[in-house]
Each structure stands twice: as C-alpha cells, then as structure tokens.
Write a protein that holds these residues in place. Structure first.
Motif, PDB file in Angstrom:
ATOM      1  N   ARG A   2       0.835  -1.197   0.000  1.00 11.87           N
ATOM      2  CA  ARG A   2       0.000   0.000   0.000  1.00 11.87           C
ATOM      3  C   ARG A   2       0.873   1.252   0.000  1.00 11.87           C
ATOM      4  O   ARG A   2       0.568   2.243  -0.684  1.00 11.87           O
ATOM      5  CB  ARG A   2      -0.938   0.004   1.213  1.00 11.87           C
ATOM      6  CG  ARG A   2      -1.932   1.171   1.208  1.00 11.87           C
ATOM      7  CD  ARG A   2      -2.812   1.175   2.442  1.00 11.87           C
ATOM      8  NE  ARG A   2      -2.069   1.425   3.668  1.00 11.87           N
ATOM      9  CZ  ARG A   2      -2.625   1.612   4.861  1.00 11.87           C
ATOM     10  NH1 ARG A   2      -3.948   1.546   5.000  1.00 11.87           N
ATOM     11  NH2 ARG A   2      -1.885   1.844   5.926  1.00 11.87           N
ATOM     12  N   PHE A   3       1.950   1.245   0.770  1.00  8.79           N
ATOM     13  CA  PHE A   3       2.859   2.391   0.784  1.00  8.79           C
ATOM     14  C   PHE A   3       3.437   2.634  -0.607  1.00  8.79           C
ATOM     15  O   PHE A   3       3.526   3.780  -1.077  1.00  8.79           O
ATOM     16  CB  PHE A   3       3.981   2.168   1.793  1.00  8.79           C
ATOM     17  CG  PHE A   3       5.081   3.180   1.701  1.00  8.79           C
ATOM     18  CD1 PHE A   3       4.829   4.531   1.875  1.00  8.79           C
ATOM     19  CD2 PHE A   3       6.385   2.780   1.421  1.00  8.79           C
ATOM     20  CE1 PHE A   3       5.849   5.473   1.769  1.00  8.79           C
ATOM     21  CE2 PHE A   3       7.400   3.718   1.322  1.00  8.79           C
ATOM     22  CZ  PHE A   3       7.129   5.062   1.496  1.00  8.79           C
TER      23      PHE A   3
ATOM     24  N   ALA B  64       3.685   0.520   8.123  1.00  8.74           N
ATOM     25  CA  ALA B  64       4.315  -0.557   7.375  1.00  8.74           C
ATOM     26  C   ALA B  64       5.644  -0.966   8.009  1.00  8.74           C
ATOM     27  O   ALA B  64       5.955  -2.157   8.145  1.00  8.74           O
ATOM     28  CB  ALA B  64       4.536  -0.128   5.922  1.00  8.74           C
ATOM     29  N   ILE B  65       6.426   0.017   8.421  1.00  3.62           N
ATOM     30  CA  ILE B  65       7.713  -0.275   9.056  1.00  3.62           C
ATOM     31  C   ILE B  65       7.499  -1.014  10.377  1.00  3.62           C
ATOM     32  O   ILE B  65       8.185  -1.998  10.684  1.00  3.62           O
ATOM     33  CB  ILE B  65       8.505   1.029   9.266  1.00  3.62           C
ATOM     34  CG1 ILE B  65       8.961   1.585   7.919  1.00  3.62           C
ATOM     35  CG2 ILE B  65       9.710   0.789  10.179  1.00  3.62           C
ATOM     36  CD1 ILE B  65       9.584   2.966   8.008  1.00  3.62           C
TER      37      ILE B  65
ATOM     38  N   VAL C 115      13.616  -8.138   4.234  1.00  2.00           N
ATOM     39  CA  VAL C 115      13.211  -7.916   2.849  1.00  2.00           C
ATOM     40  C   VAL C 115      12.164  -6.805   2.755  1.00  2.00           C
ATOM     41  O   VAL C 115      12.255  -5.926   1.894  1.00  2.00           O
ATOM     42  CB  VAL C 115      12.686  -9.221   2.220  1.00  2.00           C
ATOM     43  CG1 VAL C 115      11.915  -8.946   0.936  1.00  2.00           C
ATOM     44  CG2 VAL C 115      13.847 -10.169   1.938  1.00  2.00           C
ATOM     45  N   LEU C 116      11.171  -6.837   3.624  1.00  6.78           N
ATOM     46  CA  LEU C 116      10.140  -5.803   3.582  1.00  6.78           C
ATOM     47  C   LEU C 116      10.710  -4.426   3.906  1.00  6.78           C
ATOM     48  O   LEU C 116      10.364  -3.434   3.264  1.00  6.78           O
ATOM     49  CB  LEU C 116       9.011  -6.147   4.544  1.00  6.78           C
ATOM     50  CG  LEU C 116       8.076  -7.284   4.109  1.00  6.78           C
ATOM     51  CD1 LEU C 116       7.036  -7.567   5.185  1.00  6.78           C
ATOM     52  CD2 LEU C 116       7.389  -6.954   2.792  1.00  6.78           C
ATOM     53  N   LEU C 117      11.578  -4.351   4.888  1.00 10.63           N
ATOM     54  CA  LEU C 117      12.194  -3.067   5.219  1.00 10.63           C
ATOM     55  C   LEU C 117      13.061  -2.565   4.062  1.00 10.63           C
ATOM     56  O   LEU C 117      13.091  -1.360   3.775  1.00 10.63           O
ATOM     57  CB  LEU C 117      13.018  -3.186   6.495  1.00 10.63           C
ATOM     58  CG  LEU C 117      12.217  -3.392   7.789  1.00 10.63           C
ATOM     59  CD1 LEU C 117      13.155  -3.643   8.964  1.00 10.63           C
ATOM     60  CD2 LEU C 117      11.309  -2.186   8.083  1.00 10.63           C
ATOM     61  N   ALA C 118      13.754  -3.482   3.398  1.00 16.93           N
ATOM     62  CA  ALA C 118      14.564  -3.087   2.244  1.00 16.93           C
ATOM     63  C   ALA C 118      13.686  -2.580   1.111  1.00 16.93           C
ATOM     64  O   ALA C 118      14.027  -1.613   0.419  1.00 16.93           O
ATOM     65  CB  ALA C 118      15.417  -4.257   1.774  1.00 16.93           C
TER      66      ALA C 118
END
Length: 223
Positions: A46-47, A57-58, A72-75
C-alpha cells in the motif's frame, strides 16, 4: 512476495490476498487479522502504490518473527523512498545487500530492480532478472514483473521483443486480477509503442482511470 499459487492454496487468507491484488488494501487489512506476515506485506505494498502509512508498514515489518521477511520488507520500503525520491527516509538500509543475501526468485528480481534504479548497473540488473526467471517456476505474477523490466532492456536491440514482453506482462496481470499492476503495465506499454499509435491514448485513459479509482498518485494523469 509469495509464489502465485499461495493465493489459491489457503482459504483462510485468500480473501485478503485477492483484495490486495485488486488494490483494495484497506479492505484486505480487515481480512488479514491474525496473519502478521500477510498484513505486513499488504502495508508495504500500500505504501508503494499510495504513498501512505509508511510508519505503520515499518512497524508491522519490524514486528515479524521471520528475520528474513522482516529484512526484505524493510529493504523494499527503503527502496520505495529512493525510487520516488521521497524525503525523510527513516531507514538506513543497503537494499542490494539484503536482496542479494536472500534466496529465491523474488529476491533475485528485487536485486535487479535496485541495480537498475538505484545503482544504474544495467548489465548486472539483466543478469538478476535472468536469475529470477530461472528460479520462478510457474509463477505468472512474478513473471509479469520480470518480463516488464526485461522489456525495457530490449528497447535498443530488439523492439519487437520488448513490445512482446510488455504485452505479456499486461496480459498476465489482467488474467490475475491485479488492477494496480495492470495500470502500471498499461503505462509501461505506452513507452514502447510507436509514437502516434492510437493505442497509446487508450492505454493512458484506462490506466489513469484505475489510478483515480484506487488512488495511485504516481499513475494519475498529470494536471
């Protein structure tokens, strides 16, 4: 991001995942309670598409038990900041190092994207896309991403192949009901079609309508 078959394999999560594909992220989140990994994925996506909720999200990514998925998501979130040149990136991450040290086809794809758009190393990016292709098996969703990015590398050497790749990306995304991705593929195709082709105006009109309906700022028509 999950292998495409995952969208059909688990009835308990299917509603959230299909809503996510349709660009209905807020509704998808209501169906993702109790599934922190899916919720974090939805928030990160969404971001990317709407440029909202980065802090949420973070936080969702950092709360995950899986260190690999968290990193992976943070990257990805950090990469989105760089891609759109957003201010105040709250993350100090070497995205390429994260994706390169992660196994799997999606990680190979994200390595290629970062090599392309952050480091401007196109030859290495193409090799990463080729690796993603070799690892992805029967995953039409990932294929739709890989062939779209490969298409732009073919523009100077084989325009017919570039056009075929862009059309395949669009067809795959349409078949999967991935509305935001369809709009992005429509815009991508307009950059490959010959100047003056009447299809360009039609594709832009369709993509801009979707962008308005789903609130996709970077795909809306320029005012």
């Amino acid at each position: 991001m999950m292998h495409d078959a995952t969208y059909l394999a688990h009835p308990s999560t299917a509603a959230a995942l299909y809503l996510q594909r349709a660009g209905q992220w807020d509704l998808a989140l209501t169906q993702a309670e109790g599934f922190p990994e899916i919720r974090a994925e939805i928030l990160a996506e969404r971001f990317f598409w709407q440029n909202v909720g980065v802090d949420e999200a973070i936080a969702a990514a950092r709360a995950l038990d899986s260190a690999s998925l968290r990193d992976v998501l943070l990257a990805r979130i950090s990469y989105f900041h760089k891609l759109f040149q957003l201010k105040n990136n709250p993350l100090e991450i070497d995205e390429l190092a994260v994706f390169s040290s992660t196994e799997g086809a999606w990680a190979a794809f994200w390595s290629g994207v970062v090599l392309d758009n952050v480091h401007e190393r196109p030859l290495e990016a193409q090799a990463a896309y080729a690796r993603a292709r070799s690892l992805m098996g029967d995953d039409p969703y990932l294929e739709s991403y890989v062939v779209r990015h490969e298409a732009f590398h073919l523009l100077e050497t084989d325009r017919a192949a570039a056009l075929a790749g862009a059309r395949r990306s669009l067809a795959l995304r349409a078949s999967l009901g991935a509305r935001p991705q369809v709009a992005a593929a429509q815009i991508a195709l307009t950059h490959i079609l010959p100047e003056g082709d009447p299809e360009v105006a039609e594709l832009k009109a369709l993509a801009h309508r979707t962008a308005e309906e789903l609130n996709l700022p970077w795909l809306k028509a320029a005012e």
